[in-house]
Design an enzyme around this catalytic site. Structure first.
Site, PDB file in Angstrom:
ATOM      1  N   TYR A   1     -12.265  -5.072  17.843  1.00 26.22           N
ATOM      2  CA  TYR A   1     -11.551  -6.216  18.427  1.00 26.22           C
ATOM      3  C   TYR A   1     -11.150  -6.000  19.878  1.00 26.22           C
ATOM      4  CZ  TYR A   1      -7.722  -3.242  16.846  1.00 26.22           C
ATOM      5  OH  TYR A   1      -6.919  -2.173  16.616  1.00 26.22           O
TER       6      TYR A   1
ATOM      7  N   GLU B   1      -6.675 -14.088  16.015  1.00 28.12           N
ATOM      8  CA  GLU B   1      -7.409 -13.256  15.051  1.00 28.12           C
ATOM      9  C   GLU B   1      -6.435 -12.482  14.166  1.00 28.12           C
ATOM     10  OE1 GLU B   1      -9.064 -11.073  18.601  1.00 28.12           O
ATOM     11  OE2 GLU B   1      -8.534  -9.323  17.385  1.00 28.12           O
TER      12      GLU B   1
ATOM     13  N   ASP C   1      -3.960  -3.897   9.245  1.00 25.59           N
ATOM     14  CA  ASP C   1      -3.103  -2.740   9.105  1.00 25.59           C
ATOM     15  C   ASP C   1      -3.934  -1.503   8.825  1.00 25.59           C
ATOM     16  OD1 ASP C   1      -0.597  -1.942   9.305  1.00 25.59           O
ATOM     17  OD2 ASP C   1       0.064  -2.621   7.327  1.00 25.59           O
TER      18      ASP C   1
ATOM     19  N   CYS D   1       6.993  11.557 -24.751  1.00 23.69           N
ATOM     20  CA  CYS D   1       6.819  12.621 -25.732  1.00 23.69           C
ATOM     21  C   CYS D   1       8.052  13.491 -25.911  1.00 23.69           C
ATOM     22  CB  CYS D   1       5.621  13.499 -25.366  1.00 23.69           C
ATOM     23  SG  CYS D   1       5.919  14.532 -23.924  1.00 23.69           S
TER      24      CYS D   1
ATOM     25  N   CYS E   1      10.619  13.494 -20.892  1.00 22.26           N
ATOM     26  CA  CYS E   1       9.566  12.494 -20.800  1.00 22.26           C
ATOM     27  C   CYS E   1       9.806  11.400 -21.845  1.00 22.26           C
ATOM     28  CB  CYS E   1       8.217  13.166 -21.045  1.00 22.26           C
ATOM     29  SG  CYS E   1       6.866  12.004 -21.244  1.00 22.26           S
TER      30      CYS E   1
ATOM     31  N   CYS F   1       1.566  14.973 -24.879  1.00 24.01           N
ATOM     32  CA  CYS F   1       2.124  13.737 -24.336  1.00 24.01           C
ATOM     33  C   CYS F   1       1.082  12.623 -24.407  1.00 24.01           C
ATOM     34  CB  CYS F   1       2.555  13.956 -22.895  1.00 24.01           C
ATOM     35  SG  CYS F   1       3.205  12.463 -22.144  1.00 24.01           S
TER      36      CYS F   1
HETATM   37  S1  IVH Z   1      -5.604  -5.611  20.359  1.00 28.34           S
HETATM   38  C1  IVH Z   1      -4.755  -4.114  24.423  1.00 28.34           C
HETATM   39  N1  IVH Z   1      -6.174  -6.725  18.083  1.00 28.34           N
HETATM   40  O1  IVH Z   1      -2.105  -3.266  16.353  1.00 28.34           O
HETATM   41  C2  IVH Z   1      -4.734  -4.641  23.062  1.00 28.34           C
HETATM   42  N2  IVH Z   1      -4.828  -4.780  18.064  1.00 28.34           N
HETATM   43  O2  IVH Z   1       0.600  -3.259  17.193  1.00 28.34           O
HETATM   44  C3  IVH Z   1      -5.129  -3.667  22.068  1.00 28.34           C
HETATM   45  N3  IVH Z   1      -4.244  -4.020  15.804  1.00 28.34           N
HETATM   46  O3  IVH Z   1      -2.578  -0.771  18.737  1.00 28.34           O
HETATM   47  C4  IVH Z   1      -4.887  -4.076  20.698  1.00 28.34           C
HETATM   48  N4  IVH Z   1      -5.299  -5.590  14.719  1.00 28.34           N
HETATM   49  O4  IVH Z   1      -3.832  -0.640  16.444  1.00 28.34           O
HETATM   50  C5  IVH Z   1      -5.529  -5.731  18.700  1.00 28.34           C
HETATM   51  N5  IVH Z   1      -6.795  -7.777  16.121  1.00 28.34           N
HETATM   52  C6  IVH Z   1      -6.170  -6.794  16.749  1.00 28.34           C
HETATM   53  C7  IVH Z   1      -5.472  -5.816  16.038  1.00 28.34           C
HETATM   54  C8  IVH Z   1      -4.811  -4.827  16.737  1.00 28.34           C
HETATM   55  C9  IVH Z   1      -4.554  -4.502  14.619  1.00 28.34           C
HETATM   56  C10 IVH Z   1      -3.392  -2.846  16.008  1.00 28.34           C
HETATM   57  C11 IVH Z   1      -3.839  -1.911  17.065  1.00 28.34           C
HETATM   58  C12 IVH Z   1      -2.753  -1.963  18.089  1.00 28.34           C
HETATM   59  C13 IVH Z   1      -1.575  -2.339  17.253  1.00 28.34           C
HETATM   60  C14 IVH Z   1      -0.460  -2.948  18.029  1.00 28.34           C
END
Ligand code: IVH
Length: 692
Positions: free
Chosen positions: A237, A126, A130, A422, A419, A443
């Site tokens: 997730y 998956e 971010d 201006c 600037c 400006c």
């Molecule tokens: S699973 C025990 N799934 O990435 C597992 N984390 O670098 C818990 N994150 O702390 C995390 N997408 O903040 C999981 N599809 C995803 C994620 C994900 C982003 C973040 C999450 C985690 C961090 C780790």
């Protein structure tokens, strides 16, 4: 990091010193990232630090420090939110950076559970989004609280803010277990991020470096009304505490989430081998640019939940999952020149004009250099070869200079203190990274926004004349400065032939303008759009100085901080040195003063009621000047009268106290005589006010 000694080459003493340095450095970046939402290095650089730390710890296990970064997840909670202890810790993920790391992940799982070679390990693949992770606790199908990850054990209580996010259900269907913790990521879509930054820029507020920071900054607001206005979204997730299992596989859990109205991070796929995983990884990279949210990699999770139990976790991360990070998308190219962009609020942003280069599938010809400190820190020069990066950030950035490729004779870049739009001074205040143009009213980069502010409700409030008109009139060259708005009557012919502008609307506009030719001093000051001078400050200034000429005089004298005028300004209750600096910077620009005087010539700025504070013989009197004046200009006469507390009007009425009539006076003089108003010559007027 090429200057560092390789891990194999380290002696124990050096290794200990290096681990100490890395612990401090990583802690610093963790704080910048997690608590201040303002990372100081790229994710790739951060990952490199952590990898070096891990490699040294692996080579010298006896040197692992108590405060080792590998024992920490994220960062401590920050003040301001109450704390929530997670019922089950919120784990992090180990990272894979290469194909071998992924193969190694499969191998470790097989070895750990001693699975036969022909036993298929199903992985659920998956996207890794971010944003920032949160845990949502539902009791009896109702959302009871929500917490950030914090340090993994204790998070921040962000329940109120979480409730403002539409994606997050406040209740679950009756089929859900009595106790459920849904975990997932709060994030901001790419388009929403750009819109938010645009709005922040317009409001003169801080902009965010990337969607992750924008999401974190928006969720960790002490005022949930602010969060409510931020376009936050959520994907589920993972899970924490549960009173009943949600199924046998990760897929089953996700099906429950979907049934409950929790959004899922897609596209996902079940994979049965390292090859399938790598194919998924490359598919995601190929569609990355088109996805509406930012990814920083993919995540692979063992699908079978009974295997999760068997695999367990090591320190901060489960053995049954791994994150496959995207390489920072970098490329090398020549920086042809540096130009300075002036934002709509006057911020000067240096931009690198690059020889166009393909960075991870996207052609890049411009990149941000952030601010002058960053240019100095990296010693970026025009003509240099540079490394450009699109590390998940929407705006490409210049990462570093390739030192060996610098041409002889290149010169350090000197950040302009004027600037480029201006020519006004660009000022950098203490404690600020940005330099700002002080040319406010004149400006061109800021003009439209300034003019919109000028006509806005709490400023000149010109009826029927709003932001849209400003934009089109500006584009047509009809208005450039505030005074031009009051000169529109001279363009009657052009105006009446404009599309959508008949005779009637032009007449209405002129009427609205005439109604505003007389304006209270606080409104006038506020309308100038000086940084940090809101309505309240404008009022304070008006009360303190009483009239526009007095204010202008004081601003001119206070430019020297050794004067009584300066002390008197900063002594005003409610005006600190910061506001004073912005005010003085504005009035230090002759362009601005000219724009103010030009405007003041066309309108009447009412003196603030000074009756109590002046003994001038004309204080509180309404005066009209008519005919030609011999010893002074009309605006000077007006300014002088106002500085003595008089109100200067353009027409004679019963309220008029004095008419000063010079040669050529006509109808106004006649009217004054009819009404029995006091009429005097210019000389008589000068005698009257002499000595005040
Ligand atoms: S699973 C025990 N799934 O990435 C597992 N984390 O670098 C818990 N994150 O702390 C995390 N997408 O903040 C999981 N599809 C995803 C994620 C994900 C982003 C973040 C999450 C985690 C961090 C780790």
């Amino acid at each position: 990091m090429s200057s560092e000694i390789s891990v194999e080459g380290l002696l124990p003493l050096d290794a200990a010193a290096e681990l100490e340095r890395l612990a401090a450095e990583i802690a610093k970046h963790d704080k910048a990232y997690h608590q201040d939402d303002a990372p100081s290095i790229s994710d790739a650089e951060y990952d490199a630090l952590r990898r070096r730390n891990d490699a040294i710890e692996a080579a010298f296990p006896e040197l692992v420090r108590a405060d080792s970064p590998s024992n920490r997840v994220g960062s401590a909670v920050r003040d301001g939110f109450s704390k929530i202890v997670h019922a089950r810790p919120m784990l992090s993920l180990n990272n894979a950076f290469s194909d071998e790391d992924v193969v190694g992940f499969f191998d470790r799982i097989r070895r750990f559970m001693n699975l036969p070679d022909n036993e298929v390990i199903e992985l659920f693949a998956e996207p890794k989004i971010d944003g920032l992770s949160v845990s949502l606790r539902y009791e009896d199908q109702r959302l009871v609280h929500a917490a950030t990850r914090g340090d993994g054990a204790v998070g921040e209580d962000v329940t109120q803010n979480i409730r403002t996010i539409d994606d997050i259900p406040v209740s679950l269907p009756g089929s859900a277990p009595a106790l459920v913790e849904v975990r997932g990521e709060v994030y901001m879509g790419k388009g929403d991020f750009l819109d938010l930054n645009r709005r922040q820029e317009e409001a003169g507020a801080k902009t965010f470096a990337n969607p992750r920071n924008a999401a974190a900054g928006s969720l960790r607001q002490l005022d949930s009304a602010v969060t409510a206005n931020r376009p936050l979204r959520f994907f589920g997730y993972a899970w924490g505490d549960l009173s009943a299992p949600l199924g046998d596989t990760v897929e089953d859990v996700r099906q429950c989430f979907a049934d409950w109205g929790v959004q899922l991070n897609e596209p996902s796929r079940v994979c049965n081998s390292a090859e399938e995983i790598l194919a998924y990884y490359h598919d995601i990279i190929a569609m990355r640019a088109e996805l509406p949210f930012d990814l920083d990699g993919t995540v692979y999770k063992v699908n079978r939940l009974d295997w999760h139990e068997r695999l367990g976790a090591v320190s901060r991360a489960p053995r049954w999952a791994i994150a496959h990070k995207f390489p920072a998308e970098q490329a090398e190219t020549r920086l042809n020149s540096i130009t300075i962009q002036v934002g709509r609020t006057g911020t000067l942003t240096p931009v690198a004009n690059l020889e166009p280069v393909n960075v991870g599938g996207v052609m890049v010809s411009r990149a941000t250099l952030h601010n002058e400190d960053e240019i100095a820190r990296k010693d970026v020069r025009e003509g240099d070869w540079v490394v450009v990066q699109r590390a998940g950030d929407v705006i490409p950035q210049v990462v570093s200079v390739i030192a060996g490729r610098r041409e002889a004779g290149s010169e350090a870049y000197v950040f302009p203190d004027r600037c480029p739009e201006c020519g006004s001074h660009a000022v950098r205040e203490d404690g600020e990274v940005a330099r700002r143009c002080s040319g406010g009213l004149i400006c061109p980069a800021q003009a439209v926004e300034r003019l919109k502010h000028f006509v806005s409700r709490d400023a000149f409030d010109i009826e029927g004349f709003g932001g849209r008109n400003i934009e089109t009139f500006w584009a047509d060259g009809l208005i450039k400065t505030p005074a031009d708005i009051f000169r529109l009557e001279a363009h009657r012919d052009v105006l009446t032939t404009r599309e959508g502008w008949g005779e009637k609307s032009v007449v209405n506009l002129f009427e609205a303008l005439r109604a505003r030719r007389r304006i209270e001093l606080p409104r006038f000051v506020f309308a100038l759009g000086i940084r940090q001078v809101g309505q309240a400050t404008a009022r304070l200034l008006a009360r303190h100085y009483g009239s526009l000429p007095a204010l202008l005089d004081a601003m001119s004298m206070a430019q020297d901080s050794d004067t009584e005028a300066y002390r008197s300004l900063v002594d005003i209750d409610g005006i600190g040195p910061g506001v004073a600096d912005d005010l003085l910077a504005f009035f230090a620009e002759q362009h601005n003063i000219d724009a103010v005087l030009d405007l003041a010539d066309l309108i009447d700025v009412e003196a603030f009621d000074l009756l109590d504070t002046t003994e001038s013989p004309v204080a509180g009197k309404t005066v009209v000047f008519t005919g030609s004046l011999e010893t002074m200009g009309r605006s000077e006469a007006k300014a002088r009268a106002e500085s003595l507390g008089a109100k200067v009007s353009g027409s004679v009425s019963k309220k008029t106290d004095i008419v000063v009539a010079g040669p050529g006076a006509g109808s106004k003089l006649k009217k004054a005589e009819e009404l029995g108003v006091d009429v005097m010559s210019e000389q008589a007027w000068l005698d009257l006010i002499d000595g005040y």
